[in-house]
Design a protein around this motif. Structure first.
Motif, PDB file in Angstrom:
ATOM      1  N   ASN A 105      40.073  16.681  42.255  1.00  3.50           N
ATOM      2  CA  ASN A 105      40.564  15.412  42.819  1.00  3.50           C
ATOM      3  C   ASN A 105      39.514  14.735  43.693  1.00  3.50           C
ATOM      4  OD1 ASN A 105      42.960  15.614  41.498  1.00  3.50           O
ATOM      5  ND2 ASN A 105      44.169  16.174  43.281  1.00  3.50           N
ATOM      6  N   LYS A 106      38.697  15.513  44.388  1.00  7.15           N
ATOM      7  CA  LYS A 106      37.636  14.938  45.224  1.00  7.15           C
ATOM      8  C   LYS A 106      36.575  14.277  44.340  1.00  7.15           C
ATOM      9  CE  LYS A 106      35.252  15.919  49.441  1.00  7.15           C
ATOM     10  NZ  LYS A 106      35.162  16.856  50.537  1.00  7.15           N
ATOM     11  N   ILE A 107      36.264  14.918  43.210  1.00 11.55           N
ATOM     12  CA  ILE A 107      35.292  14.356  42.262  1.00 11.55           C
ATOM     13  C   ILE A 107      35.819  13.038  41.716  1.00 11.55           C
ATOM     14  CG2 ILE A 107      34.159  14.707  40.024  1.00 11.55           C
ATOM     15  CD1 ILE A 107      34.302  17.793  40.730  1.00 11.55           C
ATOM     16  N   LYS A 108      37.074  13.042  41.276  1.00 12.27           N
ATOM     17  CA  LYS A 108      37.675  11.826  40.719  1.00 12.27           C
ATOM     18  C   LYS A 108      37.708  10.703  41.757  1.00 12.27           C
ATOM     19  CE  LYS A 108      40.603  14.365  37.510  1.00 12.27           C
ATOM     20  NZ  LYS A 108      41.986  14.759  37.188  1.00 12.27           N
ATOM     21  N   LYS A 109      38.102  11.036  42.974  1.00 17.45           N
ATOM     22  CA  LYS A 109      38.186  10.021  44.035  1.00 17.45           C
ATOM     23  C   LYS A 109      36.792   9.460  44.344  1.00 17.45           C
ATOM     24  CE  LYS A 109      40.427   9.057  48.354  1.00 17.45           C
ATOM     25  NZ  LYS A 109      41.713   8.469  48.196  1.00 17.45           N
ATOM     26  N   SER A 110      35.790  10.325  44.347  1.00 16.68           N
ATOM     27  CA  SER A 110      34.426   9.907  44.643  1.00 16.68           C
ATOM     28  C   SER A 110      33.858   8.983  43.567  1.00 16.68           C
ATOM     29  CB  SER A 110      33.543  11.146  44.788  1.00 16.68           C
ATOM     30  OG  SER A 110      32.202  10.783  44.924  1.00 16.68           O
ATOM     31  N   VAL A 111      34.167   9.279  42.314  1.00 19.49           N
ATOM     32  CA  VAL A 111      33.584   8.523  41.199  1.00 19.49           C
ATOM     33  C   VAL A 111      34.409   7.292  40.845  1.00 19.49           C
ATOM     34  CG1 VAL A 111      32.933   8.666  38.748  1.00 19.49           C
ATOM     35  CG2 VAL A 111      32.420  10.564  40.281  1.00 19.49           C
ATOM     36  N   VAL A 112      35.727   7.438  40.834  1.00 21.51           N
ATOM     37  CA  VAL A 112      36.607   6.359  40.381  1.00 21.51           C
ATOM     38  C   VAL A 112      37.316   5.649  41.533  1.00 21.51           C
ATOM     39  CG1 VAL A 112      38.598   5.816  38.896  1.00 21.51           C
ATOM     40  CG2 VAL A 112      36.963   7.553  38.189  1.00 21.51           C
ATOM     41  N   GLY A 113      37.568   6.389  42.616  1.00 21.72           N
ATOM     42  CA  GLY A 113      38.299   5.810  43.733  1.00 21.72           C
ATOM     43  C   GLY A 113      39.743   6.253  43.766  1.00 21.72           C
ATOM     44  N   ALA A 114      40.150   7.031  42.759  1.00 19.81           N
ATOM     45  CA  ALA A 114      41.525   7.551  42.696  1.00 19.81           C
ATOM     46  C   ALA A 114      41.470   9.023  42.310  1.00 19.81           C
ATOM     47  CB  ALA A 114      42.343   6.767  41.678  1.00 19.81           C
ATOM     48  N   GLY A 115      42.178   9.847  43.072  1.00 16.45           N
ATOM     49  CA  GLY A 115      42.147  11.289  42.847  1.00 16.45           C
ATOM     50  C   GLY A 115      42.852  11.765  41.603  1.00 16.45           C
ATOM     51  N   HIS A 116      43.621  10.894  40.971  1.00 15.39           N
ATOM     52  CA  HIS A 116      44.337  11.301  39.759  1.00 15.39           C
ATOM     53  C   HIS A 116      43.906  10.453  38.569  1.00 15.39           C
ATOM     54  CE1 HIS A 116      46.832  14.096  41.937  1.00 15.39           C
ATOM     55  NE2 HIS A 116      47.019  13.167  42.865  1.00 15.39           N
ATOM     56  N   ALA A 117      42.640  10.042  38.550  1.00 13.18           N
ATOM     57  CA  ALA A 117      42.111   9.228  37.460  1.00 13.18           C
ATOM     58  C   ALA A 117      42.049  10.044  36.173  1.00 13.18           C
ATOM     59  CB  ALA A 117      40.710   8.722  37.815  1.00 13.18           C
ATOM     60  N   GLY A 118      42.201   9.369  35.047  1.00 14.97           N
ATOM     61  CA  GLY A 118      42.116  10.011  33.743  1.00 14.97           C
ATOM     62  C   GLY A 118      40.671  10.186  33.307  1.00 14.97           C
ATOM     63  N   GLU A 120      39.181   9.122  30.702  1.00 13.13           N
ATOM     64  CA  GLU A 120      38.579   7.883  30.200  1.00 13.13           C
ATOM     65  C   GLU A 120      38.018   7.049  31.345  1.00 13.13           C
ATOM     66  OE1 GLU A 120      42.009   8.524  29.669  1.00 13.13           O
ATOM     67  OE2 GLU A 120      41.564   9.667  27.866  1.00 13.13           O
ATOM     68  N   GLN A 121      38.771   6.991  32.462  1.00 16.01           N
ATOM     69  CA  GLN A 121      38.307   6.233  33.633  1.00 16.01           C
ATOM     70  C   GLN A 121      37.048   6.862  34.218  1.00 16.01           C
ATOM     71  OE1 GLN A 121      42.240   6.566  35.581  1.00 16.01           O
ATOM     72  NE2 GLN A 121      41.872   4.436  36.209  1.00 16.01           N
ATOM     73  N   ILE A 122      37.026   8.180  34.291  1.00 16.70           N
ATOM     74  CA  ILE A 122      35.864   8.885  34.836  1.00 16.70           C
ATOM     75  C   ILE A 122      34.643   8.611  33.980  1.00 16.70           C
ATOM     76  CG2 ILE A 122      34.868  11.170  35.308  1.00 16.70           C
ATOM     77  CD1 ILE A 122      37.843  12.039  35.873  1.00 16.70           C
ATOM     78  N   HIS A 123      34.795   8.747  32.678  1.00 15.89           N
ATOM     79  CA  HIS A 123      33.661   8.544  31.775  1.00 15.89           C
ATOM     80  C   HIS A 123      33.152   7.102  31.818  1.00 15.89           C
ATOM     81  CE1 HIS A 123      35.036  12.301  29.326  1.00 15.89           C
ATOM     82  NE2 HIS A 123      34.843  12.548  30.593  1.00 15.89           N
ATOM     83  N   ALA A 124      34.084   6.155  31.928  1.00 12.39           N
ATOM     84  CA  ALA A 124      33.676   4.746  32.032  1.00 12.39           C
ATOM     85  C   ALA A 124      32.877   4.509  33.308  1.00 12.39           C
ATOM     86  CB  ALA A 124      34.907   3.835  31.987  1.00 12.39           C
ATOM     87  N   MET A 125      33.313   5.096  34.427  1.00 12.54           N
ATOM     88  CA  MET A 125      32.596   4.917  35.695  1.00 12.54           C
ATOM     89  C   MET A 125      31.241   5.624  35.673  1.00 12.54           C
ATOM     90  SD  MET A 125      33.929   2.800  37.710  1.00 12.54           S
ATOM     91  CE  MET A 125      32.958   3.131  39.161  1.00 12.54           C
ATOM     92  N   VAL A 126      31.164   6.787  35.037  1.00 12.10           N
ATOM     93  CA  VAL A 126      29.869   7.478  34.912  1.00 12.10           C
ATOM     94  C   VAL A 126      28.902   6.568  34.163  1.00 12.10           C
ATOM     95  CG1 VAL A 126      28.656   9.405  33.799  1.00 12.10           C
ATOM     96  CG2 VAL A 126      30.750   9.834  35.110  1.00 12.10           C
ATOM     97  N   ASN A 127      29.359   5.941  33.070  1.00 14.39           N
ATOM     98  CA  ASN A 127      28.512   5.011  32.319  1.00 14.39           C
ATOM     99  C   ASN A 127      28.097   3.822  33.174  1.00 14.39           C
ATOM    100  OD1 ASN A 127      28.041   6.064  29.703  1.00 14.39           O
ATOM    101  ND2 ASN A 127      30.181   5.692  29.192  1.00 14.39           N
ATOM    102  N   MET A 128      29.003   3.344  34.037  1.00 14.21           N
ATOM    103  CA  MET A 128      28.706   2.193  34.883  1.00 14.21           C
ATOM    104  C   MET A 128      27.711   2.573  35.996  1.00 14.21           C
ATOM    105  SD  MET A 128      31.454  -0.361  36.689  1.00 14.21           S
ATOM    106  CE  MET A 128      32.454  -0.319  35.213  1.00 14.21           C
ATOM    107  N   LEU A 129      27.892   3.763  36.576  1.00 13.71           N
ATOM    108  CA  LEU A 129      27.033   4.195  37.681  1.00 13.71           C
ATOM    109  C   LEU A 129      25.657   4.662  37.214  1.00 13.71           C
ATOM    110  CD1 LEU A 129      29.724   6.134  39.741  1.00 13.71           C
ATOM    111  CD2 LEU A 129      28.613   3.982  40.382  1.00 13.71           C
ATOM    112  N   LEU A 130      25.570   5.063  35.947  1.00 14.80           N
ATOM    113  CA  LEU A 130      24.301   5.535  35.374  1.00 14.80           C
ATOM    114  C   LEU A 130      23.980   4.703  34.133  1.00 14.80           C
ATOM    115  CD1 LEU A 130      25.016   9.385  35.604  1.00 14.80           C
ATOM    116  CD2 LEU A 130      23.648   8.010  37.197  1.00 14.80           C
ATOM    117  N   PRO A 131      23.561   3.439  34.322  1.00 13.55           N
ATOM    118  CA  PRO A 131      23.323   2.544  33.186  1.00 13.55           C
ATOM    119  C   PRO A 131      22.308   3.129  32.201  1.00 13.55           C
ATOM    120  CG  PRO A 131      22.974   1.406  35.283  1.00 13.55           C
ATOM    121  CD  PRO A 131      23.211   2.840  35.596  1.00 13.55           C
ATOM    122  N   GLY A 132      22.607   2.953  30.924  1.00 12.77           N
ATOM    123  CA  GLY A 132      21.703   3.432  29.879  1.00 12.77           C
ATOM    124  C   GLY A 132      21.870   4.906  29.550  1.00 12.77           C
TER     125      GLY A 132
END
Length: 171
Positions: A105-118, A120-132
Motif C-alpha cells: 500500500n505504501k508503494i501504491k500510494k507513493s507511485v499513484v497517490g492511492a494505497g489501493h490502486a490497481g 493498471e494504474q501503477i503501470h500507467a504511472m510507472v510509464n509516466m514517471l519513467l518516459p521512454g
C-alpha cells in the motif's frame, strides 16, 4: 543514486533499476528472473539467487528496495513467497547494498497517490514517471514501482538527515 527495486516471487521475481537525482528519475533497466517449476524449492531459490546476483553485478546499485510479503489465504504459498523474499533481501545485503522494505500500500500510494490502486494504474504511472521506459512484464513494472517508492522516501530521509545535522542534532 542508482536504485534497485525487487518484486519477489518464487515463479518470477521482478527487478527494476532507476537513477534518482533530486526529483529526477531515469529508467536504466528492468526484467524478471524466473525459476523452473520442475525443480525442487532449493533449486528454484538458487536460480533466484543467481539471477539477482547477475543484476547486481551488471548494474551496481547503491541501494535496494523490496516489496514486503502480501499475506495469501494459502499458507504454503505465503511461506514460499517468504523464502523468495529472503533471497531478495539476502543478495543485496551480501554485496553491502542497503536494503529497505516497503508495504504494497505504501508503494501504491507513493507511485499513484492511492494505497489501493490497481495494477493498471501503477503501470500507467510507472510509464509516466519513467518516459521512454519499455517495461518487460508485470513483475518488472511492479519492481520499478518499488524503486520509485524508494527514490521518494530515500530522498526525504536524506534531506531530513542533512537538516538535522545542520541544526546541530544527531544524525
Amino acid at each position: 543514486m542508482r536504485l534497485l527495486g525487487l518484486d519477489p516471487g518464487l515463479q518470477h521475481t521482478g527487478w527494476g533499476i532507476i537513477e534518482a537525482e533530486g526529483n529526477s528519475l531515469r529508467h536504466l533497466g528492468n526484467g524478471s528472473i524466473s525459476s523452473d517449476s520442475s525443480l525442487d524449492l532449493a533449486g528454484r531459490l538458487v536460480q533466484l539467487y543467481d539471477g539477482i546476483e547477475k543484476v547486481i553485478g551488471d548494474w551496481q546499485p547503491d541501494e535496494a528496495a523490496v516489496e514486503e510479503t502480501f499475506v495469501n489465504k494459502n499458507p504454503v504459498s505465503t511461506l514460499k513467497l517468504g523464502q523468495a523474499r529472503g533471497i531478495s533481501l539476502l543478495v543485496p545485503a551480501l554485496h553491502n547494498v542497503p536494503v529497505t522494505e516497503y508495504a504494497p500500500n505504501k508503494i501504491k500510494k507513493s507511485v499513484v497517490g492511492a494505497g489501493h490502486a490497481g495494477k493498471e494504474q501503477i503501470h500507467a504511472m510507472v510509464n509516466m514517471l519513467l518516459p521512454g521506459c519499455k517495461i518487460q512484464n508485470e513483475h518488472s513494472a511492479d519492481a520499478l514501482a518499488v524503486a520509485i517508492c524508494h527514490a521518494h522516501y530515500a530522498g526525504t530521509k536524506k534531506s531530513l538527515k542533512r537538516a538535522t545535522q545542520m541544526a546541530g542534532g544527531k544524525p
